[in-house]
Design an enzyme around this catalytic site. Structure first.
Site, PDB file in Angstrom:
ATOM      1  N   HIS A   1      36.315  35.081  33.639  1.00 19.69           N
ATOM      2  CA  HIS A   1      35.235  34.105  33.595  1.00 19.69           C
ATOM      3  C   HIS A   1      35.323  33.171  32.399  1.00 19.69           C
ATOM      4  CE1 HIS A   1      33.946  36.882  36.574  1.00 19.69           C
ATOM      5  NE2 HIS A   1      33.801  37.843  35.696  1.00 19.69           N
TER       6      HIS A   1
ATOM      7  N   PRO B   1      40.563  43.710  30.445  1.00 22.46           N
ATOM      8  CA  PRO B   1      39.727  44.514  29.558  1.00 22.46           C
ATOM      9  C   PRO B   1      38.782  45.458  30.291  1.00 22.46           C
ATOM     10  CG  PRO B   1      38.984  42.239  29.595  1.00 22.46           C
ATOM     11  CD  PRO B   1      40.301  42.265  30.302  1.00 22.46           C
ATOM     12  N   ASN B   2      38.650  46.650  29.752  1.00 17.44           N
ATOM     13  CA  ASN B   2      37.721  47.677  30.202  1.00 17.44           C
ATOM     14  C   ASN B   2      38.150  48.376  31.483  1.00 17.44           C
ATOM     15  OD1 ASN B   2      35.650  47.355  28.098  1.00 17.44           O
ATOM     16  ND2 ASN B   2      35.367  45.340  28.999  1.00 17.44           N
TER      17      ASN B   2
ATOM     18  N   ASN C   1      43.864  41.461  37.949  1.00 21.82           N
ATOM     19  CA  ASN C   1      42.423  41.665  37.823  1.00 21.82           C
ATOM     20  C   ASN C   1      42.128  41.443  36.346  1.00 21.82           C
ATOM     21  OD1 ASN C   1      39.839  42.504  37.450  1.00 21.82           O
ATOM     22  ND2 ASN C   1      40.025  44.409  38.641  1.00 21.82           N
TER      23      ASN C   1
ATOM     24  N   GLU D   1      44.473  36.950  42.803  1.00 25.75           N
ATOM     25  CA  GLU D   1      43.355  37.421  41.980  1.00 25.75           C
ATOM     26  C   GLU D   1      42.617  38.532  42.724  1.00 25.75           C
ATOM     27  OE1 GLU D   1      40.465  34.385  41.398  1.00 25.75           O
ATOM     28  OE2 GLU D   1      39.277  35.556  39.977  1.00 25.75           O
TER      29      GLU D   1
ATOM     30  N   TYR E   1      31.669  50.638  39.872  1.00 21.64           N
ATOM     31  CA  TYR E   1      33.116  50.499  39.969  1.00 21.64           C
ATOM     32  C   TYR E   1      33.817  51.663  40.682  1.00 21.64           C
ATOM     33  CZ  TYR E   1      32.291  46.839  36.532  1.00 21.64           C
ATOM     34  OH  TYR E   1      31.839  45.723  35.892  1.00 21.64           O
TER      35      TYR E   1
ATOM     36  N   ARG F   1      26.908  39.554  41.901  1.00 22.88           N
ATOM     37  CA  ARG F   1      26.501  40.127  40.614  1.00 22.88           C
ATOM     38  C   ARG F   1      25.868  39.066  39.694  1.00 22.88           C
ATOM     39  NH1 ARG F   1      31.165  43.625  38.271  1.00 22.88           N
ATOM     40  NH2 ARG F   1      29.426  44.362  36.993  1.00 22.88           N
TER      41      ARG F   1
ATOM     42  N   ARG G   1      33.488  54.677  33.828  1.00 29.26           N
ATOM     43  CA  ARG G   1      32.545  53.610  33.480  1.00 29.26           C
ATOM     44  C   ARG G   1      31.693  53.249  34.684  1.00 29.26           C
ATOM     45  NH1 ARG G   1      34.628  47.378  33.475  1.00 29.26           N
ATOM     46  NH2 ARG G   1      32.664  46.358  33.004  1.00 29.26           N
TER      47      ARG G   1
ATOM     48  N   ARG H   1      29.315  35.956  36.334  1.00 30.08           N
ATOM     49  CA  ARG H   1      30.514  36.484  37.003  1.00 30.08           C
ATOM     50  C   ARG H   1      30.878  35.675  38.246  1.00 30.08           C
ATOM     51  NH1 ARG H   1      31.364  41.339  34.152  1.00 30.08           N
ATOM     52  NH2 ARG H   1      29.426  42.494  33.871  1.00 30.08           N
TER      53      ARG H   1
ATOM     54  N   HIS I   1      39.451  41.654  42.510  1.00 32.96           N
ATOM     55  CA  HIS I   1      38.307  42.281  41.832  1.00 32.96           C
ATOM     56  C   HIS I   1      37.845  43.489  42.629  1.00 32.96           C
ATOM     57  CE1 HIS I   1      37.881  39.048  38.960  1.00 32.96           C
ATOM     58  NE2 HIS I   1      38.083  38.212  39.954  1.00 32.96           N
ATOM     59  N   LEU I   2      37.410  44.487  41.924  1.00 24.21           N
ATOM     60  CA  LEU I   2      36.891  45.676  42.598  1.00 24.21           C
ATOM     61  C   LEU I   2      35.579  45.361  43.305  1.00 24.21           C
ATOM     62  CD1 LEU I   2      37.562  47.942  39.541  1.00 24.21           C
ATOM     63  CD2 LEU I   2      38.606  48.323  41.774  1.00 24.21           C
TER      64      LEU I   2
ATOM     65  N   ALA J   1      36.717  40.754  32.554  1.00 22.85           N
ATOM     66  CA  ALA J   1      35.794  39.753  32.036  1.00 22.85           C
ATOM     67  C   ALA J   1      36.493  38.471  31.623  1.00 22.85           C
ATOM     68  CB  ALA J   1      35.016  40.324  30.847  1.00 22.85           C
TER      69      ALA J   1
END
Lengths: 150, 150, 150, 150, 150, 150, 150, 150, 150, 150, 150, 150
Positions: free
Chosen positions: A80, A10-11, A74, A98, A23, A107, A18, A111, A100-101, A77
């Site tokens: 989590h 998502p997103n 990736n 897995e 990011y 963070r 964004r 997260r 992640h950027l 959200a």
């Protein structure tokens, strides 16, 4: 020629537009393009799926059983919160990385936990879009190892 | 020619002889040798320090301020407890990558938390000795980015 | 002439060069110099030890039993984790003052707890390098109180 | 001539008569007298307010905006529960030092947390009535620092 | 003509002067003036009480039983700690609306819990001084509903 | 003429038929109708989307970037679990108001936490269907403020 | 003739002089002497190492792989915090017995958890210096059991 | 003739009018009247203070040192939050009995903890207004015991 | 003839192919076939829906209001996280039985909590595919009870 | 000749037949026989009681006050839950040693806490049936120490 | 003539001999004798049962349904753990008063929670053996109240 | 002909008379009668034991090793606290089904956890007395499966 699924949650479709200070300014299309070419240079075919729907991500994982040799995910959200994705990765049984950027451990506390991590072989995070290239490189390594070592 | 410190923490000197079903059968010397050569092939000089002493790891980090451009650290069990290492990484201020041989999120709960993670740029785990090579690759990427982007 | 040990823990050797917006721009040498002179002006001899090694800090505490009348300690990050230092302070049995440059209660949650605090007589934090001078002043007061009141 | 508010919270009016084995045998009047004289010797005017009412302590803090240059506060039991005092200190915006007679970290667990600490510059505890003198000394130091350093 | 009590808790008397980047630059008097006029325009009489004393807020709530038809309360920091206010709102039995200037859920964790919320009909937060006008609007709605629906 | 998205989450399509003692007897259509008319009376165009699919809510938020000036969201049960919605609101970057029919703080503990709250400007809950009208009123206020104040 | 390592951690060098009401009045030298003789009487050679340095304890454990048949360890305060020692015991793979002078479960809560316990065969605590003799007796038993039963 | 202070905290002034299904229909005046007469019948003088102000309750406790032989306290909601009252009871040093009208352990979880309980001799709850008479009876017993047994 | 909805959640479409040592070797089709026939033998019509989409499961539950008399649900991983499903079951108001193939209490801790359980009449787990037949049997019993007893 | 009670709790009567891979293949009778003979060889009379009833274990402890000089207890599962046994050991006042066949710290988390441990002198676990012999040896040591040292 | 059951739990048979500094020097027989006579003086018959067996206490509660009008219970350590006793008190349905000799809130944390409290009418603790007489007095009061008020 | 033990724990002997709105109006005798006949109709002999004594339940489980082929257990309140029963079920090694009359997950939080669940094959709850018949049906299924599948 081995084939891998690159799955974005998502997103991530908003990448580049964004919160670029978090990011980065590159769009998802551009990143996928780079990852696809890099995979190709390593003799790997990369197919990409992005969805904001948890169920669609699960469907894509299930479909990968029929054609893919490995998965780079990736989960955004859903990383989590989604036990369903954890179960799907387990059920599919392909080696999964897995990605992640951002460094999720630097963070917000919510997260810091990855629900899907225990179902994955490895974890790469914090290198921006370059995380995807590292994951492709890592997958190339995993796919040439004898199966029983994975 | 950029230079990086590869820092290994407690018990990693036993690699290859310690629980090979978890950590693999290659010795630390062999792994460091591979990583050094791979770094060299990317135009990077890699120097290695291993210690079982938390204080010695901190000393090595401090010393790196004088000569290194980046740090790759596998802090072993200190990963989960050492605020002092976290402070040292912060204080030294060089781009730092956290590495683990195993996927620490698929192991005992006390290995799920990395105290040093928030001080690092990124995180790579779960690919056995290959994690080090991915970290060298990632560091090469970081060192060629303009400084303000790190 | 009473004698006191000033003990500084991990990363404090970097003072003046490390994150000056948090810890100030004065070096540890300069601070110790100031504290020594201030102690002298109060008729107290101050000896200084700094180490990044938890074990070395414990050794220094043990050694102090043979010569010192009191201890001022900034245990750095070990403040928050070291039961061994807590035990050492208890075992040594000299009046001990805990010092911090910053107000640890206004920082990250993991800095809010001091494991060694219950073994100390008192606590001074938040005044930068001046915290050390206040601690010397406080120690001068403690050392002139009748022993049974400490 | 700089002026500071010394603010004492609930039950501190009983000092000298209340549990002297914990808090000492000197009365609050005597302690304030000593602190006032010591402040005077440093060129500082000290005014004292004690109240058992949380609201009255807040009122006194607000009033201090009109006349004081700094605040020394022993909030007694409200230290551990009063977000309203925390907000008041923040709102008033004067440099504030938290003081305790006893080492609150060596007592019952509910005394280990100071709700107001993050709003204060520094913290002094464990030296009995002498804690107040150290706080006056610390305030003298803070008040002569250039404003932007506080 | 219905009458409502507007009750403001600790530190709200400093509005306009206290941390304007968080709470805005308008004074409490100006805000109350605006709310009173807006209430009047809706045919409601609004009376205002502010106190830093928890007990005085309880007294005002009790007194409202004799004259008011509803209550708008911004309990400030007591929101997060005062079971006594919760009990008072329950005991008074008038429809009560909780108001905050800021979005308390986007601030420090200790501001995320409202102890008084379960005793209130509704909750409005995050619109600065405008939150009060929305609460007056909401109260106008509640007061014209048949009693058994409240 | 400014335009806002009214977004309703899971089970809200059952309004009026589902547990009317908790949620009221008015249908969602009737409520949306009232909100739309009220918005129009304030010179605002309101468009409505309802879905039981978390992914569809995210898609609608993304789409709003192209046409809307603000968002009013009642995320239903996803309020308490969806980090993905939180991220989506953040990414979209439009002023967003969180709305609930009931006072979620007076219900089961798992409804007390709103995961999306920190991404919203403000929060209105507990006024039944009237909560939506208050949110429209609040949005009208936000949209006429200069952009940098939001 | 089997050989065992007796390993003592931080502050145990002070035995006999440190808080004798808790730990007894016998010195470490005297205790080790007694344990050595008792081991000898059972046909076992006992070698002793004490250090206040966590790293030195790990080094000693590693070295024991070359010569020892079993380990008796009193890790002192590191018992409660050192995952590195836990890993070292696991890596060394020799039968290990955890010993404490005091009943750690009757003391402060932070002494109730032993991080190293799951890596040990058994646990003996609470018998003062006699705990060591019991551990020697227990080790004699373990060493004569067929290997696969350990 | 022994004298005791009966101290009632916040909202208890509303007894008889506040939620009678929970607290009963008798007013505080009537209850105090009954308790006073019952005390008199046992040869004890009872004086009563009620306040909604935490500070006023502390002041009343302090004042009792000058005239009372024992204290009966129903601290209302402050029971669950006020360390300041706990300190005051401790500091005053008179035998104190905690009373509640309701069985606080059968109500909301936040009423299950009494912060003041550890400072009191005993606890009586759940018998409505009769709890006060039982407490008077219990105090009569305590006051005739030799002092060292209290 | 009563009708029931059998609802299966994420990953259950993989039954028979996914981790057969945990979930058994029978496919979902075969299981549904068996359950349908068993229901028929008890005079009940069973309709089946499976989806990996949380929203689709909610939609199916809503639709069941129009035609079904009862619901049997195996929500898969959403069992442990979905308040939206809990709300949907509550809103639909039909008697609902929770089913699991495995004994979720003998598996990972995150599977021990069922968020939807409090909205269901009963719970059957641990009997593999036979759990569904037991649930059909139980539903037959529930549907012949007078409505007010459910 | 000193006498000791050996007390065994629930399920220990099944020893030798119950999960021999965890608890060993020797029956309780055989173990007690061995312990009795070993005790005799040390000049101690050992009497044995086993019960699955918590109350019967308490009764046996009470009875031991009349005849025993010490107690060895393996409370089985009651170890982790029985405050009543803790109280009984405290009330009886004889030196008591806690024994376990297995290393309870290497098993399920609910076995890591011993409720009775703080009432015991010492703790021996992890040596199978040999744990009992070590406990007899330890008791022999305790019984010959002067009483005030226990 | 009303009849009440006085029920005493584990270890209370040792009263007078067990830790008299905590529980007093009077035996249980003497206390029961006093309570019986006091009950008689109030026109109540008191019957006493003591057992160390949780099951026997439940049996006695069940039996009381046939003859008793009320119950006074000191469940000893089972107070803090026995849901079965809680259920039994609920099931029996007679007015029940919980009694303790000591103030359980001033003792170890595990004694602060009473599992049975929510099933009882009221609670009396901290007055030594006199707690029983107060409970008899309270029961006399409860039994003369009209049934619907209990 | 297979034989099974039906074991009922504390307070279940009161069924039909205890809180019928929760547990139903049928007596335990009637329920057992129904279950026995139903078992007989499936060719199974059912024997019943009820006790309020945890120890007696363990004894009955142990005895079942000699004659039974399976166990159905409703452990009542011991479900939530008894590790000893968990151990007994494990030790006995027969297929065991956990049963509850009510849906324990819809009741008080302390009833949500079943300590014995991980030792059981499956779990049936919420169908009142019918839960027992479902368990008999489930046991008939388990007993006819080949042993290695259980």
């Amino acid at each position: 020629m081995p084939r891998i699924l690159l799955l974005n949650g998502p997103n991530l479709n908003l990448l580049g537009t964004r919160e670029p200070h978090i990011y980065g300014a590159e769009t998802l299309d551009a990143i996928v393009q780079r990852a696809t070419e890099y995979a190709q240079s390593l003799g790997i075919e990369l197919r990409h799926v992005q969805s904001n729907h948890e169920g669609a991500l699960i469907d894509a994982l299930h479909a990968a059983r029929a054609w893919a040799d490995g998965i780079i995910i990736n989960a955004g959200a859903y990383t989590h919160t989604s036990i369903a994705l954890y179960d799907a990765i387990r059920a599919v049984g392909l080696p999964t990385i897995e990605v992640h950027l951002t460094n999720i451990y630097a963070r917000e506390p919510f997260r810091h936990q990855s629900v899907i991590a225990p179902a994955c072989v490895g974890h790469i995070s914090g290198f921006g879009a370059h995380s995807y290239l590292l994951a492709v490189q890592a997958m190339a390594y995993l796919l040439q190892k004898p199966a029983e070592q994975v």
